[in-house]
Design a protein around this motif. Sequence first.
Motif, PDB file in Angstrom:
ATOM      1  N   THR A  61       0.842  -1.434   0.098  1.00 54.78           N
ATOM      2  CA  THR A  61       0.026   0.195   0.095  1.00 54.78           C
ATOM      3  C   THR A  61       1.027   1.296  -0.224  1.00 54.78           C
ATOM      4  O   THR A  61       0.489   2.224  -0.357  1.00 54.78           O
ATOM      5  N   THR A  62       1.513   1.918   0.816  1.00 54.61           N
ATOM      6  CA  THR A  62       2.968   2.241   0.887  1.00 54.61           C
ATOM      7  C   THR A  62       3.570   2.232  -1.128  1.00 54.61           C
ATOM      8  O   THR A  62       3.417   3.960  -1.539  1.00 54.61           O
ATOM      9  N   GLN A  63       3.816   1.633  -1.127  1.00 59.63           N
ATOM     10  CA  GLN A  63       4.830   1.169  -2.543  1.00 59.63           C
ATOM     11  C   GLN A  63       3.637   2.036  -3.701  1.00 59.63           C
ATOM     12  O   GLN A  63       4.300   2.977  -4.119  1.00 59.63           O
ATOM     13  N   LEU A  64       2.348   1.840  -3.046  1.00 55.82           N
ATOM     14  CA  LEU A  64       1.587   2.474  -4.595  1.00 55.82           C
ATOM     15  C   LEU A  64       1.025   3.811  -4.130  1.00 55.82           C
ATOM     16  O   LEU A  64       1.094   4.850  -4.974  1.00 55.82           O
ATOM     17  N   ILE A  65       0.613   4.550  -2.710  1.00 61.42           N
ATOM     18  CA  ILE A  65       0.817   5.508  -2.797  1.00 61.42           C
ATOM     19  C   ILE A  65       1.883   6.436  -3.463  1.00 61.42           C
ATOM     20  O   ILE A  65       2.035   8.061  -3.606  1.00 61.42           O
ATOM     21  N   ILE A  66       3.116   6.201  -2.475  1.00 58.68           N
ATOM     22  CA  ILE A  66       4.039   6.749  -3.081  1.00 58.68           C
ATOM     23  C   ILE A  66       4.475   6.589  -4.977  1.00 58.68           C
ATOM     24  O   ILE A  66       4.991   8.363  -5.020  1.00 58.68           O
ATOM     25  N   ASN A  67       4.055   5.448  -4.991  1.00 61.01           N
ATOM     26  CA  ASN A  67       4.973   5.460  -6.365  1.00 61.01           C
ATOM     27  C   ASN A  67       3.720   7.040  -7.453  1.00 61.01           C
ATOM     28  O   ASN A  67       3.759   7.725  -8.270  1.00 61.01           O
ATOM     29  N   ALA A  68       2.250   6.875  -6.733  1.00 58.51           N
ATOM     30  CA  ALA A  68       1.435   7.108  -7.323  1.00 58.51           C
ATOM     31  C   ALA A  68       1.194   8.341  -7.333  1.00 58.51           C
ATOM     32  O   ALA A  68       0.942   9.607  -8.180  1.00 58.51           O
ATOM     33  N   THR A  69       1.715   9.284  -6.099  1.00 62.86           N
ATOM     34  CA  THR A  69       1.978  10.270  -5.549  1.00 62.86           C
ATOM     35  C   THR A  69       3.140  11.000  -6.315  1.00 62.86           C
ATOM     36  O   THR A  69       2.954  11.935  -6.917  1.00 62.86           O
ATOM     37  N   PHE A  70       4.610  10.339  -6.618  1.00 60.31           N
ATOM     38  CA  PHE A  70       5.768  11.421  -7.528  1.00 60.31           C
ATOM     39  C   PHE A  70       5.240  10.664  -9.134  1.00 60.31           C
ATOM     40  O   PHE A  70       5.362  11.636  -9.304  1.00 60.31           O
ATOM     41  N   ILE A  71       4.615  10.709  -9.570  1.00 61.71           N
ATOM     42  CA  ILE A  71       4.384   9.400 -11.068  1.00 61.71           C
ATOM     43  C   ILE A  71       3.574  11.365 -11.302  1.00 61.71           C
ATOM     44  O   ILE A  71       4.137  11.687 -12.379  1.00 61.71           O
ATOM     45  N   LEU A  72       2.653  11.167 -10.387  1.00 61.88           N
ATOM     46  CA  LEU A  72       1.179  12.577 -11.020  1.00 61.88           C
ATOM     47  C   LEU A  72       2.032  13.659 -10.758  1.00 61.88           C
ATOM     48  O   LEU A  72       1.098  14.624 -11.183  1.00 61.88           O
ATOM     49  N   SER A  73       3.067  14.130  -9.396  1.00 61.96           N
ATOM     50  CA  SER A  73       4.131  15.471  -9.060  1.00 61.96           C
ATOM     51  C   SER A  73       4.654  15.822  -9.818  1.00 61.96           C
ATOM     52  O   SER A  73       5.325  17.055  -9.504  1.00 61.96           O
ATOM     53  N   VAL A  74       5.438  14.679 -10.553  1.00 62.74           N
ATOM     54  CA  VAL A  74       6.851  15.349 -10.890  1.00 62.74           C
ATOM     55  C   VAL A  74       6.711  15.570 -12.462  1.00 62.74           C
ATOM     56  O   VAL A  74       5.887  14.656 -13.220  1.00 62.74           O
ATOM     57  N   ASN A  75       7.806  16.553 -12.603  1.00 67.47           N
ATOM     58  CA  ASN A  75       7.693  16.548 -13.984  1.00 67.47           C
ATOM     59  C   ASN A  75       8.467  15.767 -15.130  1.00 67.47           C
ATOM     60  O   ASN A  75       9.134  14.818 -14.285  1.00 67.47           O
ATOM     61  N   ARG A  76       8.463  16.216 -16.226  1.00 66.26           N
ATOM     62  CA  ARG A  76       8.976  14.619 -17.200  1.00 66.26           C
ATOM     63  C   ARG A  76      10.138  15.090 -17.524  1.00 66.26           C
ATOM     64  O   ARG A  76      11.423  14.068 -17.638  1.00 66.26           O
ATOM     65  N   ASP A  77      10.864  16.031 -16.889  1.00 64.22           N
ATOM     66  CA  ASP A  77      12.124  16.515 -17.225  1.00 64.22           C
ATOM     67  C   ASP A  77      13.466  16.538 -15.548  1.00 64.22           C
ATOM     68  O   ASP A  77      14.116  16.974 -15.750  1.00 64.22           O
ATOM     69  N   ILE A  78      12.710  15.298 -14.832  1.00 63.81           N
ATOM     70  CA  ILE A  78      13.657  15.263 -14.115  1.00 63.81           C
ATOM     71  C   ILE A  78      15.081  13.841 -14.173  1.00 63.81           C
ATOM     72  O   ILE A  78      14.843  12.717 -14.932  1.00 63.81           O
ATOM     73  N   GLU A  79      16.194  14.483 -13.872  1.00 65.21           N
ATOM     74  CA  GLU A  79      17.719  13.868 -13.567  1.00 65.21           C
ATOM     75  C   GLU A  79      17.346  12.297 -13.664  1.00 65.21           C
ATOM     76  O   GLU A  79      18.435  11.586 -14.016  1.00 65.21           O
ATOM     77  N   TYR A  80      17.476  12.660 -12.051  1.00 65.14           N
ATOM     78  CA  TYR A  80      17.694  11.197 -11.021  1.00 65.14           C
ATOM     79  C   TYR A  80      15.932  11.076 -11.153  1.00 65.14           C
ATOM     80  O   TYR A  80      16.380  10.097  -9.443  1.00 65.14           O
ATOM     81  N   PHE A  81      15.775  10.407 -12.207  1.00 62.77           N
ATOM     82  CA  PHE A  81      14.168   9.585 -11.824  1.00 62.77           C
ATOM     83  C   PHE A  81      14.550   8.206 -11.400  1.00 62.77           C
ATOM     84  O   PHE A  81      13.833   7.429 -10.185  1.00 62.77           O
ATOM     85  N   ARG A  82      15.601   7.278 -11.380  1.00 61.38           N
ATOM     86  CA  ARG A  82      16.079   6.254 -11.010  1.00 61.38           C
ATOM     87  C   ARG A  82      16.143   6.524  -9.097  1.00 61.38           C
ATOM     88  O   ARG A  82      15.670   5.032  -8.870  1.00 61.38           O
ATOM     89  N   GLN A  83      17.090   7.701  -9.521  1.00 63.90           N
ATOM     90  CA  GLN A  83      17.254   7.003  -7.656  1.00 63.90           C
ATOM     91  C   GLN A  83      16.059   7.806  -6.644  1.00 63.90           C
ATOM     92  O   GLN A  83      16.560   6.917  -5.757  1.00 63.90           O
ATOM     93  N   PHE A  84      15.267   8.410  -7.830  1.00 61.83           N
ATOM     94  CA  PHE A  84      14.214   8.754  -6.116  1.00 61.83           C
ATOM     95  C   PHE A  84      12.834   6.982  -6.143  1.00 61.83           C
ATOM     96  O   PHE A  84      12.876   6.980  -5.122  1.00 61.83           O
ATOM     97  N   PHE A  85      13.288   6.935  -7.025  1.00 55.81           N
ATOM     98  CA  PHE A  85      12.525   5.755  -7.261  1.00 55.81           C
ATOM     99  C   PHE A  85      13.362   4.048  -6.021  1.00 55.81           C
ATOM    100  O   PHE A  85      12.702   3.920  -5.528  1.00 55.81           O
ATOM    101  N   ILE A  86      14.736   4.084  -6.673  1.00 59.36           N
ATOM    102  CA  ILE A  86      15.234   3.603  -5.521  1.00 59.36           C
ATOM    103  C   ILE A  86      14.946   4.147  -4.376  1.00 59.36           C
ATOM    104  O   ILE A  86      15.091   2.880  -3.191  1.00 59.36           O
TER     105      ILE A  86
END
Length: 109
Positions: A61-86
Amino acid sequence: MIEMLNNWMLESSRNFNIIVGLTIVIYLGSLFVLVYIGNKFGKLDERTNAIHLKIISCMFTTQLIINATFILSVNRDIEYFRQFFILFQGIVFLVGAIYAFILYRRDFE
């Protein structure tokens, strides 16, 4: 906040390494706590399976909430996308470790 953290990591490699080190510490600490408390629960049976499923459900549940919030609130031009997911995955393991500790304290004390 993610934008500020991304810009901060872009400033120097030292800042990037701090985030990577923090992520590793969160991962290893959380995994240690999960394994330690998992061993304290005892051998696998109906009771411990229910406890493990509660912990995994909380983490999912935490994973779903964090990923949904991250994907919906972040611009596409973010540089360190993978580091944030990790980093968020480390936070999910931390939430699981905290929830396991709470269940252990509630059930065994």
